[in-house]
Enzyme design. Structure first.
Site, PDB file in Angstrom:
ATOM      1  CG  HIS A 118      -1.815   0.891   1.284  1.00  0.00           C
ATOM      2  ND1 HIS A 118      -3.432   0.852   1.563  1.00  0.00           N
ATOM      3  CD2 HIS A 118      -2.295   2.131   0.647  1.00  0.00           C
ATOM      4  CE1 HIS A 118      -4.150   2.207   1.317  1.00  0.00           C
ATOM      5  NE2 HIS A 118      -3.874   2.677   0.872  1.00  0.00           N
ATOM      6  CB  VAL A 119       2.237   3.582  -2.932  1.00  0.00           C
ATOM      7  CG1 VAL A 119       2.894   2.075  -3.719  1.00  0.00           C
ATOM      8  CG2 VAL A 119       0.398   3.850  -3.134  1.00  0.00           C
ATOM      9  CG  HIS A 120       2.828   4.332   3.196  1.00  0.00           C
ATOM     10  ND1 HIS A 120       3.582   2.922   2.835  1.00  0.00           N
ATOM     11  CD2 HIS A 120       4.513   4.230   3.747  1.00  0.00           C
ATOM     12  CE1 HIS A 120       4.634   2.783   3.274  1.00  0.00           C
ATOM     13  NE2 HIS A 120       4.978   3.154   3.691  1.00  0.00           N
ATOM     14  CG  LEU A 121       4.780  11.611  -0.181  1.00  0.00           C
ATOM     15  CD1 LEU A 121       5.772  11.569  -0.270  1.00  0.00           C
ATOM     16  CD2 LEU A 121       3.827  13.178  -0.617  1.00  0.00           C
TER      17      LEU A 121
END
Ligand SMILES: [Zn+2]
Length: 160
Positions: A118-121
């Site tokens: 789950h991509v996140h910045l």
């Protein structure tokens, strides 16, 4: 400082591996649960504090949708992700007046991602000399009360 993005804390990576649920999906589904550390939820993105921050106010922005491939982000998600990063920095500027920020995507385990699917910045506020009192490689102790206080403040300071 060259180490800033590489060494995500081992405990965090271990715990991320052993959790049944996705912390970002859980945050988006339970924005009012203090344990989820959500500061803002939108239609396409969610902003939440990092439970193991490098600095006070270290927050993350993730798409609401469970997506692990950066290139699969939709235009709506990309826009809101970046709007939330910007809004969060606006809130932090009002609260803590950081002198700079590091923004980064850790994509894949080799790049230091604690959660890979789950991509996140990451948005990490920086102050001159901050590594002197909070070394990025040290085992920083953050009290839950401190995180909750930061969460409440950032929710209030979030630009509307
Ligand atoms: Zn997810």
């Amino acid at each position: 400082m060259e180490h800033l993005w590489a060494p995500w804390r081992l405990e965090y990576m271990k715990s991320a591996d052993t959790q049944d649920e996705c912390l970002f999906c859980a945050a988006a589904a339970n924005p009012d649960d203090p344990a989820r550390l959500v500061v803002h939820l939108g239609s396409h993105a969610v902003a939440l504090l990092n439970k193991f921050p490098y600095a006070s106010g270290h927050f993350m922005v993730a798409p609401v949708r469970h997506v692990g491939d950066y290139e699969e982000l939709t235009d709506e998600e990309v826009l809101e992700l970046h709007r939330f990063a910007s809004a969060g920095m606006g809130g932090l500027a009002e609260l803590y007046a950081p002198q700079g920020y590091n923004l980064g995507w850790n994509l894949g385990r080799i790049a230091g991602a604690g959660v890979v699917d789950h991509v996140h910045l990451h948005v990490v506020p920086r102050w001159a000399g901050d590594t002197n009192f909070m070394p990025v490689l040290a085992d920083v102790k953050i009290l839950p009360e401190h995180l909750e206080e930061t969460r409440q403040k950032l929710r209030v300071a979030w630009p509307t």
